[in-house]
Design a protein around this motif. Sequence first.
Motif: not given
Length: 98
Positions: A34-57
Amino acid sequence: MFQTRTPKVSENDKIIIHLDNPLQEEIFSKVFNQLLNSIRKQLKNSNIRLEAKSAKEEDSGDKNGKLYTLDDKFNYLADKNPSLKKLKRDLDLDFDFN
């Protein structure tokens, strides 16, 4: 999640989101699409990717992390002032005061 850490924009339209604990990881996994789709829609950029990094990483040498436990706080301060360890040992101090 975004109040404590600001997401970082990396090369090739990648956004890195730093997560501090397992609860944030669980929440993020539930809202990821849902977050990824919302960001892509608002920025009008379908190439955007999300990556999560946890504190242990993340790099264990990162001193910008939060100190949650009493032991973490003491160790942080003792690294700055080694005489605290001697004082704790000499006075037989303990942090467990529940």
